[in-house]
Design a protein around this motif. Structure first.
Motif, PDB file in Angstrom:
ATOM      1  N   LEU A 145       0.822  -1.203   0.000  1.00 51.64           N
ATOM      2  CA  LEU A 145       0.000   0.000   0.000  1.00 51.64           C
ATOM      3  C   LEU A 145       0.860   1.260   0.000  1.00 51.64           C
ATOM      4  N   ALA A 146       1.939   1.255   0.774  1.00 51.24           N
ATOM      5  CA  ALA A 146       2.836   2.408   0.793  1.00 51.24           C
ATOM      6  C   ALA A 146       3.421   2.656  -0.594  1.00 51.24           C
ATOM      7  N   ASP A 147       3.787   1.599  -1.295  1.00 51.08           N
ATOM      8  CA  ASP A 147       4.314   1.735  -2.657  1.00 51.08           C
ATOM      9  C   ASP A 147       3.261   2.286  -3.603  1.00 51.08           C
ATOM     10  N   ILE A 148       2.035   1.802  -3.487  1.00 52.63           N
ATOM     11  CA  ILE A 148       0.956   2.253  -4.373  1.00 52.63           C
ATOM     12  C   ILE A 148       0.630   3.727  -4.129  1.00 52.63           C
ATOM     13  N   LEU A 149       0.513   4.115  -2.856  1.00 52.69           N
ATOM     14  CA  LEU A 149       0.140   5.489  -2.516  1.00 52.69           C
ATOM     15  C   LEU A 149       1.319   6.460  -2.539  1.00 52.69           C
ATOM     16  N   LYS A 150       2.523   5.922  -2.682  1.00 50.79           N
ATOM     17  CA  LYS A 150       3.748   6.734  -2.678  1.00 50.79           C
ATOM     18  C   LYS A 150       3.891   7.499  -1.360  1.00 50.79           C
ATOM     19  N   ILE A 151       3.657   6.778  -0.269  1.00 49.64           N
ATOM     20  CA  ILE A 151       3.842   7.326   1.070  1.00 49.64           C
ATOM     21  C   ILE A 151       4.702   6.349   1.860  1.00 49.64           C
ATOM     22  N   SER A 152       5.174   6.791   3.005  1.00 50.08           N
ATOM     23  CA  SER A 152       6.017   5.916   3.820  1.00 50.08           C
ATOM     24  C   SER A 152       5.158   4.969   4.655  1.00 50.08           C
ATOM     25  N   ARG A 153       5.778   3.916   5.110  1.00 50.44           N
ATOM     26  CA  ARG A 153       5.084   2.978   5.992  1.00 50.44           C
ATOM     27  C   ARG A 153       4.795   3.651   7.330  1.00 50.44           C
ATOM     28  N   ARG A 154       5.606   4.598   7.712  1.00 52.71           N
ATOM     29  CA  ARG A 154       5.373   5.355   8.934  1.00 52.71           C
ATOM     30  C   ARG A 154       4.094   6.192   8.816  1.00 52.71           C
ATOM     31  N   THR A 155       3.858   6.761   7.646  1.00 51.13           N
ATOM     32  CA  THR A 155       2.618   7.512   7.412  1.00 51.13           C
ATOM     33  C   THR A 155       1.417   6.585   7.530  1.00 51.13           C
ATOM     34  N   LEU A 156       1.534   5.384   7.006  1.00 50.57           N
ATOM     35  CA  LEU A 156       0.451   4.411   7.157  1.00 50.57           C
ATOM     36  C   LEU A 156       0.211   4.095   8.632  1.00 50.57           C
ATOM     37  N   GLN A 157       1.285   3.997   9.392  1.00 48.15           N
ATOM     38  CA  GLN A 157       1.134   3.755  10.822  1.00 48.15           C
ATOM     39  C   GLN A 157       0.381   4.911  11.479  1.00 48.15           C
ATOM     40  N   ASP A 158       0.675   6.138  11.076  1.00 46.14           N
ATOM     41  CA  ASP A 158      -0.061   7.298  11.598  1.00 46.14           C
ATOM     42  C   ASP A 158      -1.542   7.212  11.229  1.00 46.14           C
ATOM     43  N   TYR A 159      -1.841   6.797  10.006  1.00 48.57           N
ATOM     44  CA  TYR A 159      -3.237   6.643   9.580  1.00 48.57           C
ATOM     45  C   TYR A 159      -3.955   5.609  10.452  1.00 48.57           C
ATOM     46  N   ARG A 160      -3.261   4.529  10.785  1.00 47.29           N
ATOM     47  CA  ARG A 160      -3.850   3.503  11.659  1.00 47.29           C
ATOM     48  C   ARG A 160      -4.074   4.051  13.057  1.00 47.29           C
ATOM     49  N   THR A 161      -3.051   4.693  13.594  1.00 53.95           N
ATOM     50  CA  THR A 161      -3.119   5.223  14.960  1.00 53.95           C
ATOM     51  C   THR A 161      -4.230   6.261  15.109  1.00 53.95           C
ATOM     52  N   ASN A 162      -4.408   7.098  14.092  1.00 54.30           N
ATOM     53  CA  ASN A 162      -5.401   8.162  14.139  1.00 54.30           C
ATOM     54  C   ASN A 162      -6.778   7.716  13.646  1.00 54.30           C
ATOM     55  N   GLY A 163      -6.928   6.433  13.325  1.00 50.01           N
ATOM     56  CA  GLY A 163      -8.224   5.910  12.897  1.00 50.01           C
ATOM     57  C   GLY A 163      -8.649   6.355  11.514  1.00 50.01           C
ATOM     58  N   ILE A 164      -7.701   6.761  10.695  1.00 52.25           N
ATOM     59  CA  ILE A 164      -8.013   7.222   9.340  1.00 52.25           C
ATOM     60  C   ILE A 164      -8.258   6.043   8.404  1.00 52.25           C
ATOM     61  N   LEU A 165      -7.523   4.970   8.611  1.00 52.15           N
ATOM     62  CA  LEU A 165      -7.594   3.818   7.719  1.00 52.15           C
ATOM     63  C   LEU A 165      -7.779   2.541   8.527  1.00 52.15           C
TER      64      LEU A 165
END
Length: 97
Positions: free
Chosen positions: A48-68
């Motif tokens: 997903l990080a590769d597809i969205l061109k974001i870092s895995r850390r950003t994905l972790q933030d999305y999880r932590t903040n309930g965004i995804l």
């Protein structure tokens, strides 16, 4: 006496080039294939990080903040493709033109 087919025969060369191309295409398709589970596709955080061109850390933030939404199985994080599509659609802002 029957003709001997040699490696330098244009038909043989064409045949093997076609076979090489087919093999490459099959390998690409197999590499891009993701199995279905109950009609749903899942992605790892790396995919997903590769597809969205974001870092895995950003994905972790999305999880932590309930965004995804996500699944956590034995330390492995999985995302439903439909959840990602919905998130993108919900956050789409069209241009003003």
């Amino acid at each position: 006496m029957e003709d001997v087919i040699l490696e330098k025969n244009p038909q043989v060369i064409t045949f093997f080039q076609t076979m090489e191309s087919l093999l490459t295409n099959i390998e690409n398709m197999a590499g891009n294939c993701r199995p279905f589970l109950n009609g749903e596709r899942f992605m790892t955080d790396k995919q997903l990080a590769d597809i969205l061109k974001i870092s895995r850390r950003t994905l972790q933030d999305y999880r932590t903040n309930g965004i995804l939404s996500y699944y956590l199985l034995g330390g492995k994080v999985l995302y439903k493709e439909s959840d990602v599509q919905k998130l993108l659609e919900d956050n789409y802002y069209p241009s003003y033109k």
